[in-house]
Design an enzyme around this catalytic site. Sequence first.
Site, PDB file in Angstrom:
ATOM      1  N   GLU A 263      -4.247   4.670 -12.736  1.00 45.60           N
ATOM      2  CA  GLU A 263      -5.074   3.828 -11.873  1.00 45.60           C
ATOM      3  C   GLU A 263      -5.457   4.647 -10.634  1.00 45.60           C
ATOM      4  OE1 GLU A 263      -3.680  -0.361 -11.322  1.00 45.60           O
ATOM      5  OE2 GLU A 263      -1.913   0.414 -12.361  1.00 45.60           O
ATOM      6  N   ARG A 478      10.713   6.507 -18.897  1.00 40.96           N
ATOM      7  CA  ARG A 478      10.185   6.931 -17.604  1.00 40.96           C
ATOM      8  C   ARG A 478      11.088   7.997 -17.010  1.00 40.96           C
ATOM      9  NH1 ARG A 478       8.422   2.156 -13.612  1.00 40.96           N
ATOM     10  NH2 ARG A 478       7.927   4.029 -12.433  1.00 40.96           N
ATOM     11  N   LYS A 488       3.835   3.008  -4.715  1.00 46.53           N
ATOM     12  CA  LYS A 488       2.734   3.211  -3.773  1.00 46.53           C
ATOM     13  C   LYS A 488       2.923   2.345  -2.532  1.00 46.53           C
ATOM     14  CE  LYS A 488      -0.169   4.009  -7.784  1.00 46.53           C
ATOM     15  NZ  LYS A 488      -1.034   3.361  -8.772  1.00 46.53           N
TER      16      LYS A 488
END
Length: 769
Positions: A263, A478, A488
Amino acid sequence: MDETRNELLWIGLTEDKVKETIKNESLTKLLIEMICTLRKFSPDKQTLDRNVGKLIYQAATTSKAQMRQHLPLLIEYIAKQSIDSEMKLTAAIEYLLANTTSVNREQFEQSAGVGVTITAEQITKAVQEQIEKNRDELIAKRYRFNVGIIIVEARKTLKFADGKLVKAEVDSQILQLLGPKTEADSAKPKKDTKEPKDTSTKTKEPKEEDCRDMMELLRRVNLHSVGDNYKTDGYVITSNTMKLLSEHVRETGGKVRTRFPPEPNGILHIGHAKAININFGYAQAHDGFCVLRYDDTNPEKEEERFVVGIRDMVEWLGYKPYKITYSSDYFDELYQLAVKLIKNGLAYVCHQKPEELKGFNPPPSPWRNRSIQENLQLFEAMKSGKLFEGEATLRMKLTLEEGKVDPVAYRIKMAPHHRTGSQWCIYPTYDFTHCLVDSLENISHSLCTKEFQSRRSAYYWLCNSLDVYCPVQWEYSRLNVNYTVVSKRKIAKLIDEKIVDDWDDPRLFTLTALRRRGFPPQAINQFCAQMGLTVASAIVDPIMLEASVRDVLNVTAPRAMAVLSPIRILIKNKAHQLVPTYIEIPDFPSDPASPKHMVPFEKEIYIESDDFRDDTSDPSYRRLTPKQMVGLRHAGCAIELVTIHRKTNGEIDYLEVISHPIESLKEKPKAFIHWVSIPLNVEIRLYERLFNHKNPEDTNEVPGGFISDCNRNSKTVIKALVDVSVKYAQPYQQFQFERVGFFSVDTDSRIGNLVFNRTVGLKDSQSKN
């Protein structure tokens, strides 16, 4: 339990194999169901042909869920011994996987070799042909010839031949040709002492966790061949699947095609480095392509600077996208697919508020069963801006594995998009967009992290509901690193609180921060390869990444000398010269062929303050003291203390010494230290861990929240002296300051004002005396 055990023993499993099998509940359940079917054809409870039992077990362990409805047919042929070998069983399963919706018995029997009998004469003839083709090489190499070549080629012409019989025939015919083995045939080949053995193509296959190279790791990972989607676990097959797969293979040319779909609303972090390596690396390792696709469906948070930053980081890690695309490229197609989903009765417009849908048990939508026509009209009203933001959503009629009911496909957002401007006021969600754009781009392997495993069935459901090509989703773990945060939102909070300077602050684990700190991309890629490609959770300590950084910098970062806490030294017996004396120093002292640089060596030099002690009581201290000389690296001399000159407050002003050529000394100094002369004044930034606890986001570990866990002394700025060889260094250029650590030129550097970041310390820097 005893009944289950007896049934498994009946098909020929040993006691140990029964115990092992029972631990796998799903396999045991399937086997019992298959045995129940088998008993219809083998009612005798006492005996069962051993080969039949072996094939039943193989069928249970190798068949896929998507062909389970055809297991009774498979069992029938095994029970009647029409399928009587592993080769025939494998071929039968291949056929059933490719024809899950309907089975043509004649085609099935032909594909599975039913009724095919391979005679001894056929095997003999096939082997003779291959022996003749390789006759000259066989005679030359005798029993050192690789007979596997003959076996493989012979079995190609006899698809359903028993491998053991083929090998026995090969051995027999080679014996007839060459005769019995001689002593020379049995002797071990002599090693060639003149030339080293070339192991470049015969290296031992490493374990996944031993891989230090991403290509090495991913070349050995064969997830599925292009077009063989239908063979993977959980893949849903419809009447149109094989046609769509055939078109997919034609469109891709049979090449692997992956995508990296970030993204564009923030900076990439260390976890993304693993995703980049896996997606781009898998495609590269299998001679395929990887698309860089920006998943830009959330216009409120997306910015062009993040688009540029993401591409920079992908290329910095050494990968070049096959092409760059955006989810927004497909907004028209996605809208039409949403309309089609409504027409299929599988999506509806809902007016429940976002807060009503939170949690695991939201109330069912009262609008779920409204008519298709009404849903089409309302969806068009959403698109036309006739409904307010939050007033309606388009929801899909399915339940995710995690229990979430009817996920949202489209929502209203009255916000301009960074690429499409104000053209749209409805935007698709990840759940709707991701799999469909994968389909539109003909992605063969949709590689994603483990948290998306619960959405795999929805991924397949949506593609198949719209009757479009369905890629295969594969998951991996992950990459999480201790002592940091990568969210973020949380990094933005650190910036707002002025704890870090920006997204590229070297204390963070964003990729821009790691680059600024001096971490080489090769080291990050090597580190990701060491993590392997598994679904097991990976939470690692930063020291593992730092070890990879040292490995790379140790052979790539040229040496220089820097003094971080200087003491001035005057060499009493070295005359002052109008022109400085220069010493030639190799960039890599351990390499005789290394490039070299020049540094001045004048009567005034500087050494580290901890390289001198006026206390002589510690016998383990090996550097300069009033009673002990110390060598100067690369200078060919040792210095001996004469006088300590102090300031009025008692602090050392400078030391007066005399130098001695090393060759004149009876005993060599116990240590050699670094130094600088006529140095550059630079700024050095030293970094420690930003957080005090391994998991600063764990409220049990850090009750006050991650901000309270910050180490407020994690950055230290000092003035230091560095030799003049680094004078023209550029941002991101890396050096090893001898005996101090690895350092990188910071982007804040200006002409005449160099700034260095400490990348990592040396392994043994804490143990030097």
